[in-house]
Design a protein around this motif. Structure first.
Motif, PDB file in Angstrom:
ATOM      1  N   LYS A 154      -2.949  35.884  10.775  1.00 48.65           N
ATOM      2  CA  LYS A 154      -4.003  36.871  11.004  1.00 48.65           C
ATOM      3  C   LYS A 154      -5.353  36.212  10.803  1.00 48.65           C
ATOM      4  O   LYS A 154      -5.498  35.319   9.980  1.00 48.65           O
ATOM      5  CB  LYS A 154      -3.868  38.029  10.010  1.00 48.65           C
ATOM      6  N   GLN A 155      -6.342  36.673  11.542  1.00 47.58           N
ATOM      7  CA  GLN A 155      -7.711  36.220  11.319  1.00 47.58           C
ATOM      8  C   GLN A 155      -8.253  36.926  10.082  1.00 47.58           C
ATOM      9  O   GLN A 155      -7.944  38.096   9.837  1.00 47.58           O
ATOM     10  CB  GLN A 155      -8.602  36.570  12.510  1.00 47.58           C
ATOM     11  N   ALA A 156      -9.080  36.233   9.344  1.00 50.22           N
ATOM     12  CA  ALA A 156      -9.701  36.815   8.151  1.00 50.22           C
ATOM     13  C   ALA A 156     -11.019  37.488   8.540  1.00 50.22           C
ATOM     14  O   ALA A 156     -12.034  37.371   7.864  1.00 50.22           O
ATOM     15  CB  ALA A 156      -9.917  35.749   7.095  1.00 50.22           C
ATOM     16  N   ARG A 176     -23.248  47.363  11.851  1.00 49.87           N
ATOM     17  CA  ARG A 176     -23.806  46.018  11.661  1.00 49.87           C
ATOM     18  C   ARG A 176     -23.931  45.677  10.188  1.00 49.87           C
ATOM     19  O   ARG A 176     -24.899  45.077   9.742  1.00 49.87           O
ATOM     20  CB  ARG A 176     -25.128  45.867  12.403  1.00 49.87           C
ATOM     21  N   LEU A 177     -22.913  46.093   9.440  1.00 53.44           N
ATOM     22  CA  LEU A 177     -22.783  45.766   8.027  1.00 53.44           C
ATOM     23  C   LEU A 177     -21.428  45.104   7.811  1.00 53.44           C
ATOM     24  O   LEU A 177     -20.461  45.426   8.510  1.00 53.44           O
ATOM     25  CB  LEU A 177     -22.840  47.032   7.158  1.00 53.44           C
ATOM     26  N   THR A 178     -21.384  44.207   6.843  1.00 54.78           N
ATOM     27  CA  THR A 178     -20.123  43.530   6.539  1.00 54.78           C
ATOM     28  C   THR A 178     -19.863  43.542   5.034  1.00 54.78           C
ATOM     29  O   THR A 178     -20.778  43.657   4.227  1.00 54.78           O
ATOM     30  CB  THR A 178     -20.132  42.068   7.020  1.00 54.78           C
ATOM     31  N   ASN A 179     -18.601  43.406   4.703  1.00 53.75           N
ATOM     32  CA  ASN A 179     -18.145  43.209   3.328  1.00 53.75           C
ATOM     33  C   ASN A 179     -17.294  41.956   3.309  1.00 53.75           C
ATOM     34  O   ASN A 179     -16.471  41.747   4.209  1.00 53.75           O
ATOM     35  CB  ASN A 179     -17.283  44.388   2.855  1.00 53.75           C
ATOM     36  N   ASN A 180     -17.475  41.140   2.302  1.00 55.08           N
ATOM     37  CA  ASN A 180     -16.640  39.963   2.100  1.00 55.08           C
ATOM     38  C   ASN A 180     -15.838  40.225   0.833  1.00 55.08           C
ATOM     39  O   ASN A 180     -16.417  40.416  -0.227  1.00 55.08           O
ATOM     40  CB  ASN A 180     -17.509  38.712   1.958  1.00 55.08           C
ATOM     41  N   PHE A 181     -14.519  40.271   0.970  1.00 50.88           N
ATOM     42  CA  PHE A 181     -13.698  40.593  -0.201  1.00 50.88           C
ATOM     43  C   PHE A 181     -12.488  39.680  -0.285  1.00 50.88           C
ATOM     44  O   PHE A 181     -12.049  39.093   0.703  1.00 50.88           O
ATOM     45  CB  PHE A 181     -13.264  42.061  -0.184  1.00 50.88           C
ATOM     46  N   GLU A 182     -11.956  39.591  -1.484  1.00 47.18           N
ATOM     47  CA  GLU A 182     -10.771  38.782  -1.720  1.00 47.18           C
ATOM     48  C   GLU A 182      -9.544  39.521  -1.185  1.00 47.18           C
ATOM     49  O   GLU A 182      -9.353  40.710  -1.446  1.00 47.18           O
ATOM     50  CB  GLU A 182     -10.611  38.497  -3.214  1.00 47.18           C
ATOM     51  N   ILE A 183      -8.718  38.790  -0.444  1.00 43.86           N
ATOM     52  CA  ILE A 183      -7.477  39.350   0.104  1.00 43.86           C
ATOM     53  C   ILE A 183      -6.475  39.477  -1.037  1.00 43.86           C
ATOM     54  O   ILE A 183      -6.303  38.539  -1.827  1.00 43.86           O
ATOM     55  CB  ILE A 183      -6.917  38.439   1.221  1.00 43.86           C
ATOM     56  N   PHE A 184      -5.825  40.647  -1.150  1.00 39.76           N
ATOM     57  CA  PHE A 184      -4.808  40.830  -2.178  1.00 39.76           C
ATOM     58  C   PHE A 184      -3.766  39.719  -2.068  1.00 39.76           C
ATOM     59  O   PHE A 184      -3.318  39.367  -0.964  1.00 39.76           O
ATOM     60  CB  PHE A 184      -4.097  42.181  -2.037  1.00 39.76           C
ATOM     61  N   ALA A 185      -3.342  39.191  -3.194  1.00 41.73           N
ATOM     62  CA  ALA A 185      -2.386  38.077  -3.222  1.00 41.73           C
ATOM     63  C   ALA A 185      -1.115  38.396  -2.438  1.00 41.73           C
ATOM     64  O   ALA A 185      -0.577  37.535  -1.741  1.00 41.73           O
ATOM     65  CB  ALA A 185      -2.056  37.713  -4.666  1.00 41.73           C
ATOM     66  N   GLU A 186      -0.655  39.651  -2.516  1.00 40.37           N
ATOM     67  CA  GLU A 186       0.592  40.021  -1.828  1.00 40.37           C
ATOM     68  C   GLU A 186       0.480  39.961  -0.306  1.00 40.37           C
ATOM     69  O   GLU A 186       1.493  39.962   0.389  1.00 40.37           O
ATOM     70  CB  GLU A 186       1.058  41.405  -2.264  1.00 40.37           C
ATOM     71  N   TRP A 187      -0.750  39.932   0.235  1.00 38.66           N
ATOM     72  CA  TRP A 187      -0.942  39.899   1.679  1.00 38.66           C
ATOM     73  C   TRP A 187      -1.431  38.537   2.186  1.00 38.66           C
ATOM     74  O   TRP A 187      -1.601  38.348   3.388  1.00 38.66           O
ATOM     75  CB  TRP A 187      -1.923  40.995   2.113  1.00 38.66           C
ATOM     76  N   ARG A 188      -1.659  37.574   1.302  1.00 39.31           N
ATOM     77  CA  ARG A 188      -2.220  36.280   1.723  1.00 39.31           C
ATOM     78  C   ARG A 188      -1.286  35.476   2.613  1.00 39.31           C
ATOM     79  O   ARG A 188      -1.748  34.640   3.377  1.00 39.31           O
ATOM     80  CB  ARG A 188      -2.627  35.452   0.502  1.00 39.31           C
ATOM     81  N   HIS A 189       0.020  35.721   2.542  1.00 34.21           N
ATOM     82  CA  HIS A 189       0.958  34.976   3.395  1.00 34.21           C
ATOM     83  C   HIS A 189       0.716  35.244   4.880  1.00 34.21           C
ATOM     84  O   HIS A 189       1.151  34.464   5.729  1.00 34.21           O
ATOM     85  CB  HIS A 189       2.406  35.332   3.028  1.00 34.21           C
ATOM     86  N   ARG A 190       0.004  36.312   5.199  1.00 39.93           N
ATOM     87  CA  ARG A 190      -0.301  36.641   6.602  1.00 39.93           C
ATOM     88  C   ARG A 190      -1.402  35.749   7.174  1.00 39.93           C
ATOM     89  O   ARG A 190      -1.614  35.737   8.380  1.00 39.93           O
ATOM     90  CB  ARG A 190      -0.756  38.092   6.714  1.00 39.93           C
ATOM     91  N   ALA A 248      -3.741  31.935   7.173  1.00 38.76           N
ATOM     92  CA  ALA A 248      -3.541  30.486   7.083  1.00 38.76           C
ATOM     93  C   ALA A 248      -3.621  30.038   5.626  1.00 38.76           C
ATOM     94  O   ALA A 248      -4.327  30.652   4.814  1.00 38.76           O
ATOM     95  CB  ALA A 248      -4.591  29.764   7.921  1.00 38.76           C
ATOM     96  N   PRO A 249      -2.906  28.977   5.287  1.00 39.15           N
ATOM     97  CA  PRO A 249      -2.965  28.463   3.915  1.00 39.15           C
ATOM     98  C   PRO A 249      -4.412  28.211   3.475  1.00 39.15           C
ATOM     99  O   PRO A 249      -5.221  27.691   4.243  1.00 39.15           O
ATOM    100  CB  PRO A 249      -2.182  27.147   3.998  1.00 39.15           C
ATOM    101  N   GLY A 250      -4.712  28.635   2.261  1.00 38.05           N
ATOM    102  CA  GLY A 250      -6.049  28.438   1.710  1.00 38.05           C
ATOM    103  C   GLY A 250      -7.028  29.559   1.983  1.00 38.05           C
ATOM    104  O   GLY A 250      -8.104  29.597   1.399  1.00 38.05           O
ATOM    105  N   VAL A 251      -6.689  30.480   2.885  1.00 35.94           N
ATOM    106  CA  VAL A 251      -7.586  31.599   3.189  1.00 35.94           C
ATOM    107  C   VAL A 251      -7.415  32.650   2.093  1.00 35.94           C
ATOM    108  O   VAL A 251      -6.316  33.153   1.874  1.00 35.94           O
ATOM    109  CB  VAL A 251      -7.299  32.209   4.577  1.00 35.94           C
ATOM    110  N   THR A 252      -8.510  32.973   1.415  1.00 37.06           N
ATOM    111  CA  THR A 252      -8.452  33.925   0.307  1.00 37.06           C
ATOM    112  C   THR A 252      -9.383  35.124   0.484  1.00 37.06           C
ATOM    113  O   THR A 252      -9.283  36.087  -0.263  1.00 37.06           O
ATOM    114  CB  THR A 252      -8.814  33.236  -1.020  1.00 37.06           C
TER     115      THR A 252
END
Length: 150
Positions: free
Chosen positions: A5-7, A71-85, A87-91
């Protein structure tokens, strides 16, 4: 495409003029209520991601209603349980905010593999029910955003 998935994602708050908000309960996580969300696919424009996700998750045809890019964005940490979706290293994920106004609390057709239930709620109650801080904050911004809208 890599299969990951794209982040980069969208959050679409669907609301009525009376400020009732559509919330969806995640199928895999009972009691996790949210607005429409989803990741961008390939090189699609973000407005197209918003339209596709609303259609897939609710059956609503966004061409019939007003869809606004905040035209607003949020940058947030991906829940650990969903990070496998991802690329490696994407958080972290970059979420783009949209809002869709419908004329009243309409019936929807939720995607059964994604959502187990749905409801319309007054905006303050909807904000309190959301599990995501970005979703809560977007709903809480809605009255002011509408006041400033051309």
């Amino acid at each position: 495409m890599s299969g990951y998935k794209q982040a980069v994602s969208v959050l679409v708050v669907i609301y009525t003029p009376a400020l009732d908000i559509l919330l969806l309960e995640r199928a895999a996580h009972p009691s996790f209520w949210q607005s429409v969300t989803g990741s961008r696919e390939d090189d699609e424009q973000l407005i197209d991601t918003a339209r596709r996700e609303v259609g897939e998750e609710t059956g609503i045809d966004t061409r019939l209603y007003r869809l606004d890019d905040w035209r607003l964005t949020n940058n947030f940490e991906i829940f650990a349980e969903w990070r496998h979706r991802y690329a490696p290293g994407v958080t972290h994920n970059l979420e783009h905010l949209f809002a869709l106004q419908v004329p009243h609390c309409i019936e929807i057709t939720p995607a059964p593999d994604e959502h187990r239930d749905w409801t319309w709620m007054p905006w303050r109650a909807a904000a309190e029910r959301c599990f995501s801080w970005t979703n809560r904050d977007a709903i809480l911004m809605l009255p002011e955003r509408l006041h400033r809208r051309p």
